[in-house]
Motif scaffolding. Structure first.
Motif, PDB file in Angstrom:
ATOM      1  N   ALA A 255       0.835  -1.204   0.000  1.00  0.00           N
ATOM      2  CA  ALA A 255       0.000   0.000   0.000  1.00  0.00           C
ATOM      3  C   ALA A 255       0.873   1.257   0.000  1.00  0.00           C
ATOM      4  O   ALA A 255       1.878   1.327   0.721  1.00  0.00           O
ATOM      5  CB  ALA A 255      -0.921  -0.015   1.207  1.00  0.00           C
ATOM      6  N   GLY A 256       0.475   2.221  -0.824  1.00  0.00           N
ATOM      7  CA  GLY A 256       1.226   3.475  -0.918  1.00  0.00           C
ATOM      8  C   GLY A 256       2.229   3.449  -2.060  1.00  0.00           C
ATOM      9  O   GLY A 256       2.719   4.491  -2.497  1.00  0.00           O
ATOM     10  N   GLN A 257       2.527   2.262  -2.567  1.00  0.00           N
ATOM     11  CA  GLN A 257       3.469   2.136  -3.681  1.00  0.00           C
ATOM     12  C   GLN A 257       2.693   1.985  -4.997  1.00  0.00           C
ATOM     13  O   GLN A 257       1.509   1.651  -4.982  1.00  0.00           O
ATOM     14  CB  GLN A 257       4.370   0.936  -3.442  1.00  0.00           C
ATOM     15  CG  GLN A 257       5.085   1.047  -2.096  1.00  0.00           C
ATOM     16  CD  GLN A 257       6.326   0.226  -2.088  1.00  0.00           C
ATOM     17  OE1 GLN A 257       7.163   0.338  -2.958  1.00  0.00           O
ATOM     18  NE2 GLN A 257       6.439  -0.634  -1.080  1.00  0.00           N
ATOM     19  N   PRO A 258       3.357   2.222  -6.147  1.00  0.00           N
ATOM     20  CA  PRO A 258       2.628   2.129  -7.414  1.00  0.00           C
ATOM     21  C   PRO A 258       1.998   0.763  -7.613  1.00  0.00           C
ATOM     22  O   PRO A 258       2.453  -0.246  -7.060  1.00  0.00           O
ATOM     23  CB  PRO A 258       3.726   2.384  -8.459  1.00  0.00           C
ATOM     24  CG  PRO A 258       4.772   3.158  -7.751  1.00  0.00           C
ATOM     25  CD  PRO A 258       4.756   2.666  -6.328  1.00  0.00           C
ATOM     26  N   HIS A 259       0.949   0.747  -8.438  1.00  0.00           N
ATOM     27  CA  HIS A 259       0.250  -0.496  -8.719  1.00  0.00           C
ATOM     28  C   HIS A 259       1.034  -1.345  -9.731  1.00  0.00           C
ATOM     29  O   HIS A 259       1.933  -0.846 -10.416  1.00  0.00           O
ATOM     30  CB  HIS A 259      -1.155  -0.189  -9.230  1.00  0.00           C
ATOM     31  CG  HIS A 259      -2.054   0.359  -8.150  1.00  0.00           C
ATOM     32  ND1 HIS A 259      -3.369   0.689  -8.359  1.00  0.00           N
ATOM     33  CD2 HIS A 259      -1.806   0.621  -6.842  1.00  0.00           C
ATOM     34  CE1 HIS A 259      -3.888   1.130  -7.227  1.00  0.00           C
ATOM     35  NE2 HIS A 259      -2.957   1.106  -6.286  1.00  0.00           N
ATOM     36  N   ALA A 260       0.651  -2.609  -9.814  1.00  0.00           N
ATOM     37  CA  ALA A 260       1.368  -3.578 -10.668  1.00  0.00           C
ATOM     38  C   ALA A 260       1.465  -3.090 -12.114  1.00  0.00           C
ATOM     39  O   ALA A 260       2.520  -3.207 -12.759  1.00  0.00           O
ATOM     40  CB  ALA A 260       0.628  -4.909 -10.618  1.00  0.00           C
TER      41      ALA A 260
END
Ligand SMILES: Nc1nc(O)c(N)c(N[C@@H]2O[C@H](COP(=O)(O)O)[C@@H](O)[C@H]2O)n1
Ligand SMILES: [Zn+2]
Length: 382
Positions: A60-65
Motif C-alpha cells: 500500500a502506498g506504492q505504485p500499482h502492478a
C-alpha cells in the motif's frame, strides 16, 4: 456502473492468455502478506507474443502492478496486450488511476482476471478503458484470481478481515492428549505448509491456553518471508513470563485483554515491547474489528477448540484448513479442534462448501469454506 460494460467481449481466450494470467498470479505472490489493505496484483505486458514488461504491487502506498509493468515495457507498451489479475483502478487513492496510465501508454488490449469489488472501482476501470477504444477481456483464470485475493475481497465487502481456522488433528479427532501434549500431531511437511500460510496472513491469533500448553513461536520460519502480527487473546493474562512470544521481540506481538486485567502482567508485557490493548469485552468480533482497523485483510486462527467455536459462532471464520494425521489417541478427555457450538440436530451441522483435499506426506489436508449464513449460531453461542 452499467452492467453491460462488464459483459465479456466476443473473443476467444487462449492457452497463452491463461498462461500469462498465471504469470500475473506468480508475480503477485512475491508480495504475499505485505500488501494489506491492498490486494495482491501482478501484471505482464506482451508485444508480438513476447513479454516486454512485468510488475507487481509491493504494498500500500506504492505504485500499482500495471505501473511497474508499463515502466518496464517503456515504448514497447504501445499496441501491446496487458494482463492483470485485478481490474485496473480508475480513481485517485494513494496513487493515480492505472486506467489513465494504460490509455496514455497506447496499449491495444487489456486482459483482466476479475472485476475489482472495491466500490471506488467496481467496473469503472473496465468502462474507462473501453471508452478509450481499448479492447478489454474479463474473467481469465477468474477462480484462481479470486482465491489469491479472498482476504482483500472479504475485507472490502464485509468491513472485516477474512478468517482462516487451521488445526491439526488425529484420525479420531483429537488435537492433543488429555494432558495437553500436542507436539506433534502433523508431520514436518504439513508444518512447513502452515509456516507458508502464516507468511501469507496479516495476523495469527491464539488464546491463552495455546500459549500455556504449546508455547508457540507463530512465525513463518523462512528467511525473507513476511511474519504475521502475533495476537494473543487472554481475559485473565494468566500467562507464563518465559513464553517464546515475549522473548522474540523482533516479531511484533499484540495482546488483547479486558479492561483492568492483571495490571502487573500488562506492565511486564509492555516492558518486553509487547503491545497490550484492553477491550471492553474480549470477543472474536472485537478482536477482528481491531485488526480491521489496522488495515488487515487475512487473519489466521491457530487457537484451541473453545476459542475456535466462538470465532465460528460469531462469523469470524470463513475458511477451514484441517490437517488430519493417521494417528489415534483415543479417550474422551483429549481435546477436539472445535468446542461446543450448541447444535443439537445433525441437520444443523455446518456443511463446508467448495471442499478440496490433498495429501501432505502421510497427512490429509481438507480445506473448505463455511456457509455464509450462520446467523443461527450467534444466538446459540450466548
Ligand atoms: N489493478 C490494481 N492493481 C494494483 O496493483 C492495485 N494495488 C490495485 N488496487 C486497487 O486500488 C485500491 C488501492 O488504491 P491506492 O493504492 O490507495 O491508490 C485497492 O483498494 C484496489 O481497489 N488494483
Ligand atoms: Zn491502479
Amino acid at each position: 456502473m452499467v452492467q453491460a460494460d462488464l459483459q465479456p467481449e466476443e473473443t476467444e481466450v487462449t492457452d497463452f492468455d491463461r498462461a500469462m494470467m498465471q504469470r500475473c498470479l506468480q508475480l503477485a505472490r512475491r508480495a504475499l502478506g505485505r500488501t494489506a489493505p491492498n490486494p495482491l496484483v501482478g501484471s505482464v505486458i506482451v508485444q508480438a507474443g513476447e513479454i516486454v514488461g512485468e510488475g507487481f504491487h509491493p504494498g500500500a502506498g506504492q505504485p500499482h502492478a500495471e505501473v511497474f509493468a508499463l515502466r518496464a515495457a517503456g515504448d514497447r507498451a504501445r499496441g501491446a496486450t496487458v494482463y492483470v489479475n485485478l481490474e485496473p483502478c480508475n480513481h485517485y487513492g494513494r496513487t493515480p488511476p492505472c486506467s489513465e496510465a494504460l490509455i496514455a501508454a497506447g496499449v491495444a488490449k487489456v486482459v483482466v482476471g476479475m472485476v475489482d469489488p472495491n466500490p471506488l472501482v467496481a467496473g469503472r476501470g473496465i468502462a474507462r478503458l473501453r471508452s478509450a477504444g481499448i479492447k478489454v477481456v474479463v474473467g481469465v483464470e477468474e477462480d484462481n484470481c479470486r482465491q489469491l485475493n479472498e482476504g482483500f475481497v472479504h475485507r472490502i465487502l464485509h468491513q472485516r478481515p477474512f478468517g482462516i481456522l487451521k488445526y491439526a488433528m488425529t484420525l479420531d479427532g483429537k488435537i492433543a492428549t488429555s494432558s495437553g501434549h500436542s507436539a506433534w500431531v502433523s508431520n514436518q511437511s504439513a508444518r512447513n505448509l502452515v509456516h507458508q500460510l502464516r507468511a501469507a496472513c496479516d495476523a495469527v491469533i491464539v488464546g491463552g491456553n495455546t500459549v500455556r500448553n504449546d508455547n508457540p513461536r507463530l512465525t513463518s520460519r523462512q528467511a525473507e518471508a513476511h511474519n504475521p502480527l502475533r495476537v494473543v487473546m487472554s481475559r485473565t493474562l494468566d500467562l507464563p513470563t518465559e513464553a517464546y512470544l515475549w522473548q522474540t521481540a523482533e516479531f511484533p506481538t499484540l495482546v488483547l485483554t479486558e479492561i483492568n486485567a492483571n495490571p502487573q502482567f500488562q506492565q511486564f508485557l509492555r516492558q518486553k515491547n509487547v503491545e497490550v490493548v484492553e477491550l471492553p469485552s474480549l470477543t472474536p468480533t472485537q478482536a477482528m474489528a481491531n485488526l480491521y482497523a489496522r488495515g488487515f485483510s487475512a487473519v489466521l486462527w491457530e487457537c484451541g477448540g473453545r476459542l475456535a467455536a466462538r470465532a465460528i459462532a460469531e462469523g469470524s471464520v470463513q475458511k477451514i484448513l484441517a490437517f488430519i494425521a493417521p494417528k489415534i489417541i483415543g479417550g474422551s478427555g483429549a481435546p477436539s479442534p472445535i468446542g461446543d457450538l450448541g447444535l443439537t440436530n445433525m441437520n444443523q451441522a455446518l456443511a463446508l462448501e467448495r471442499v478440496r483435499w490433498q495429501t501432505i506426506g502421510s497427512d490429509c489436508l481438507v480445506e473448505g469454506y463455511l456457509p455464509q449464513d450462520s446467523s443461527f449460531l450467534v444466538q446459540n453461542s450466548h
